[in-house]
Design an enzyme around this catalytic site. Structure first.
Site, short mmCIF file in Angstrom:
data_model
loop_
_atom_site.label_atom_id
_atom_site.label_comp_id
_atom_site.label_asym_id
_atom_site.label_seq_id
_atom_site.Cartn_x
_atom_site.Cartn_y
_atom_site.Cartn_z
N ARG A 84 0.83 -1.21 0.00
CA ARG A 84 0.00 0.00 0.00
C ARG A 84 0.86 1.25 0.00
NH1 ARG A 84 -3.47 -2.69 4.55
NH2 ARG A 84 -4.88 -3.99 3.32
N GLN A 93 9.48 -12.70 -3.86
CA GLN A 93 9.55 -14.11 -4.27
C GLN A 93 8.18 -14.55 -4.80
OE1 GLN A 93 9.63 -17.24 -1.26
NE2 GLN A 93 11.36 -18.16 -2.33
N GLN A 95 5.17 -17.00 -5.92
CA GLN A 95 4.57 -18.32 -5.65
C GLN A 95 4.14 -18.99 -6.95
OE1 GLN A 95 1.38 -17.51 -2.86
NE2 GLN A 95 2.72 -17.86 -1.11
N ASN A 169 12.73 6.11 -0.94
CA ASN A 169 13.54 7.29 -0.65
C ASN A 169 13.29 7.70 0.80
OD1 ASN A 169 11.35 9.29 -0.48
ND2 ASN A 169 11.23 9.17 -2.71
N ARG A 171 12.19 10.37 2.23
CA ARG A 171 10.92 11.01 2.57
C ARG A 171 9.81 9.99 2.76
NH1 ARG A 171 8.19 16.12 -0.72
NH2 ARG A 171 6.70 16.70 0.91
N ARG A 180 3.92 3.02 10.57
CA ARG A 180 4.11 1.61 10.89
C ARG A 180 4.90 1.34 12.17
NH1 ARG A 180 0.08 -0.73 8.00
NH2 ARG A 180 0.18 -0.11 5.80
#
Length: 240
Positions: A84, A93, A95, A169, A171, A180
């Site tokens: 997001r 990777q 699947q 980057n 920012r 997060r």
């Protein structure tokens, strides 16, 4: 098949990212030529200057510094949240091209482990069952080939672990850490974000000195949903 462990590595970063950002900011306001600006930036400490730039919100110059991370031992559930953040580049990777016939590692939520060994063993048995389902569909669809893998994977769980390469980057990383590293973020991506922040602090201490959730710099923006643990968050930031 085994329990996956989160691992974050900073693979590459813009050389001397603090200096690059300082040069970009000084260039905007100075009459000096590039050689003079570069010499000034490289021969003097830029931390105080960068702090002023950040305080004024002149963040466009931080986009000149980029950071590439390798991450493994994270779930596909985390991947859905991570992508997001669109101002980033991802390599994950597949699947589809990578067969899971030999098994897949998986992430066990701490809340399940906290229930006890019996419940954790039940979770692991469920992972084994899903792997068996995957192998059955893979065989019915033609074996460990791309065409079979792409449809057999539909029975794999969100807990299935993956690995990825990600570039952002500075920012965007600051925005990422604000969202997060917050205690309101989901536990897995929060732990990954804190590990990434620790690496960024080492590589660019001036740029990321105050990076992290909003409560490090002022009031919590979550209102009534605030976790009420700002002191704990600040202590964690200090120990990075």
């Amino acid at each position: 098949m085994a329990k996956a462990n989160l691992k974050v590595m900073l693979l590459r970063a813009t050389p001397d990212p603090d200096e690059v950002v300082a040069l970009g900011a000084r260039l905007c306001y100075a009459q000096a030529d590039l050689d003079a600006l570069r010499e000034r930036v490289e021969t003097t400490d830029q931390q105080k200057y960068i702090a002023g730039v950040m305080a004024r919100g002149h963040l466009s110059v931080t986009e000149h510094a980029s950071f590439t991370f390798a991450v493994e031992g994270v779930s596909r559930a985390l991947l859905a949240q991570l992508t997001r953040h669109r101002i980033a580049s991802f390599s994950v990777q597949s699947q589809r091209y990578v067969s899971m016939a030999d098994g897949f590692d998986y992430v066990i939520p701490p809340s399940i482990s906290a229930l006890g060994a019996q419940e954790e063993a039940e979770f692991i048995r469920q992972m084994d069952t899903m792997h068996a389902w995957y192998c059955q569909w893979q065989e019915k669809l033609g074996g460990a080939k791309e065409a079979a893998n792409q449809d057999a994977r539909f029975v794999l769980p969100n807990a299935a672990a993956t690995r990825l390469l990600m570039t952002m980057n500075a920012r965007e990383l600051m925005h990422f850490f604000e969202l997060r590293c917050c205690n309101r973020a989901q536990w897995e991506i929060r732990e990954m974000a804190w590990q990434m922040l620790a690496e960024c602090r080492k590589a660019a201490p001036a740029l990321f000195r105050d990076a992290g959730p909003a409560c490090l710099r002022g009031a919590c923006p979550e209102g009534k949903a605030c976790c009420g643990r700002a002191d704990e968050v600040k202590q964690r930031s200090k120990t990075l």
